[in-house]
Design a protein around this motif. Structure first.
Motif, mmCIF file in Angstrom:
data_model
loop_
_atom_site.group_PDB
_atom_site.id
_atom_site.type_symbol
_atom_site.label_atom_id
_atom_site.label_comp_id
_atom_site.label_asym_id
_atom_site.label_seq_id
_atom_site.Cartn_x
_atom_site.Cartn_y
_atom_site.Cartn_z
ATOM 1 N N VAL A 117 81.750 31.540 27.929
ATOM 2 C CA VAL A 117 82.686 32.848 27.212
ATOM 3 C C VAL A 117 82.634 33.324 28.942
ATOM 4 O O VAL A 117 84.004 33.044 29.577
ATOM 5 C CB VAL A 117 82.263 33.992 26.503
ATOM 6 N N ILE A 118 81.332 33.749 29.506
ATOM 7 C CA ILE A 118 81.739 34.711 30.526
ATOM 8 C C ILE A 118 82.032 33.970 31.728
ATOM 9 O O ILE A 118 83.353 34.408 32.750
ATOM 10 C CB ILE A 118 80.436 35.466 31.194
ATOM 11 N N THR A 119 82.119 32.263 32.027
ATOM 12 C CA THR A 119 82.899 32.041 32.736
ATOM 13 C C THR A 119 84.218 31.197 32.988
ATOM 14 O O THR A 119 84.481 31.048 33.969
ATOM 15 C CB THR A 119 81.813 30.544 33.011
ATOM 16 N N ILE A 123 67.191 32.273 33.271
ATOM 17 C CA ILE A 123 66.788 31.553 35.187
ATOM 18 C C ILE A 123 68.420 31.732 35.734
ATOM 19 O O ILE A 123 68.390 32.588 36.874
ATOM 20 C CB ILE A 123 66.520 30.426 35.145
ATOM 21 N N TYR A 124 69.749 31.893 34.737
ATOM 22 C CA TYR A 124 71.440 31.537 35.908
ATOM 23 C C TYR A 124 71.520 33.248 36.227
ATOM 24 O O TYR A 124 71.774 33.900 36.532
ATOM 25 C CB TYR A 124 72.369 30.674 35.135
ATOM 26 N N SER A 125 71.354 34.072 34.656
ATOM 27 C CA SER A 125 71.381 35.148 34.854
ATOM 28 C C SER A 125 70.905 36.570 35.421
ATOM 29 O O SER A 125 71.472 36.869 35.865
ATOM 30 C CB SER A 125 71.801 36.068 32.854
ATOM 31 N N LEU A 126 69.815 36.341 34.833
ATOM 32 C CA LEU A 126 69.206 37.311 35.532
ATOM 33 C C LEU A 126 68.336 37.220 37.579
ATOM 34 O O LEU A 126 68.343 37.864 37.923
ATOM 35 C CB LEU A 126 67.515 37.435 34.702
ATOM 36 N N ARG A 127 68.991 36.018 37.869
ATOM 37 C CA ARG A 127 68.412 35.477 39.338
ATOM 38 C C ARG A 127 70.022 35.508 40.111
ATOM 39 O O ARG A 127 70.106 34.783 41.099
ATOM 40 C CB ARG A 127 67.954 34.635 39.830
ATOM 41 N N ASN A 128 71.255 36.104 39.524
ATOM 42 C CA ASN A 128 72.719 35.721 39.715
ATOM 43 C C ASN A 128 73.106 37.117 39.884
ATOM 44 O O ASN A 128 73.509 37.372 38.740
ATOM 45 C CB ASN A 128 73.434 35.066 39.200
ATOM 46 N N THR A 135 75.293 38.077 36.575
ATOM 47 C CA THR A 135 75.030 39.315 36.241
ATOM 48 C C THR A 135 76.025 40.808 35.959
ATOM 49 O O THR A 135 75.495 41.654 34.813
ATOM 50 C CB THR A 135 73.456 40.058 36.968
ATOM 51 N N LYS A 136 76.481 40.976 37.070
ATOM 52 C CA LYS A 136 77.628 41.901 36.993
ATOM 53 C C LYS A 136 78.404 41.613 35.539
ATOM 54 O O LYS A 136 79.283 42.616 35.512
ATOM 55 C CB LYS A 136 78.243 41.922 38.516
#
Length: 312
Positions: A47-49, A289-294, A298-299
């Motif tokens: 959804v976000i992408t 992994i993808y959300s917390l390190r990006n 995250t924004k």
């Protein structure tokens, strides 16, 4: 007389974790939680992408496709596993087992190719930044995704047919959590040399070749990052690659160990555990992994939730 005592197998019994009869309820709740987490986490990424304009780039386009793949991958395994844990009826017909195996192998091949495509995307962005917008355009990205999804289908359909053309006789107890090649070969009777050849061929074509491409990409990426003059530039470049690299290590590491163990004398229990790591646990952690390190993701996620809260 020996031939008369053989019983032709018409269905299998997926033993799963039947050796722990007192923990079936706990395992059902655990895997249900994991499955819901996988669905929610990967749907959130999709959804976000798709709705966030700042994430309309090749990297996030591939990430959205990868998340959709993870949903399909686990949906081939977990619903059947949950049904078996809930009902305690572990029977699966030959046809259902063949369909599950076919989809499992196809989606596993797609995952390998998509991981290679994502590594190539990072290579172009870091090592060829001037050519990146020209080469990694929308048409190229769509074509790379289609090739990743379609490449393995003919080979794997033929491979699945080859596996189930061998008769299964005697025991019908499949000591695994889903239908996979190595445990099926243990129940096959007759000449299984071709099937074992196909296992190694499958690992080489859909595992080793994409892994070599990923390794080559990251060797070039690391070389380019170390040449960057500023510490900030190196840190940002490492940040954009670290999430993908962690996922690659989890997927290939656990998958390689599982298949090597299936060919050795290690216990079936360990084989099942490592199989679950790369088929179930890794897809659960991928969104984290993808959300917390990006930072960009995250924004975008904070922005989306803030808008929803304001609307409410």
């Amino acid at each position: 007389m020996a031939d008369q005592n053989l019983t032709i197998v018409e269905d299998f019994i997926l033993l799963g974790f039947s050796e722990f009869p007192n923990f079936q309820g706990f395992l059902f709740v655990l895997f249900l939680f994991i499955y819901i987490s996988i669905l929610l986490g990967n749907c959130l990424i999709i959804v976000i992408t798709n709705v966030e304009p700042a994430l309309q780039t090749p990297m996030y386009y591939f990430l959205g496709n990868f998340s959709f793949l993870e949903i399909c991958y686990t949906s081939d395994i977990l619903p059947r596993m949950l049904m078996n844990l809930w009902s305690q009826k572990r029977n699966i017909s030959l046809v259902s087992c063949a369909v599950q195996l076919c989809f499992f192998l196809i989606l596993g091949a797609v995952e390998s190719f998509l991981l290679a495509v994502m590594a190539y995307d990072r290579y172009m962005a870091i090592c060829r930044p001037l050519y990146y917008p020209l080469i990694m355009n929308q048409k190229m990205c769509v074509q790379m995704v289609i090739v990743s999804w379609m490449t393995g289908i003919p080979v794997i359909i033929g491979q699945t047919y080859q596996v189930f053309s061998v008769p299964f006789c005697g025991s019908n107890k499949l000591n695994h959590v889903f239908c996979d090649m190595p445990p099926l070969m243990k129940l096959a009777c007759g000449d299984t040399s071709w099937d074992k050849f196909f296992i190694y061929f499958d690992c080489f074509l859909f595992g080793l070749i994409p892994f070599i491409l990923i390794l080559f990409s990251y060797i070039r990426i690391l070389s380019a990052i170390l040449k960057l003059p500023s510490t900030t530039g190196r840190s940002k470049a490492f940040s954009t690659c670290s999430s993908h690299l962690i996922v690659v290590c989890l997927f290939y590491g656990s998958g390689l160990i599982a298949y090597l163990q299936s060919m050795s004398s290690y216990s079936d229990r360990m084989e099942k555990i490592f199989s679950l790591i790369y088929t179930v646990v890794t897809p659960m952690f991928n969104p984290l992994i993808y959300s917390l390190r990006n930072k960009d993701f995250t924004k975008a996620m904070k922005k989306l939730f803030f808008i929803e809260c304001v609307v409410k």
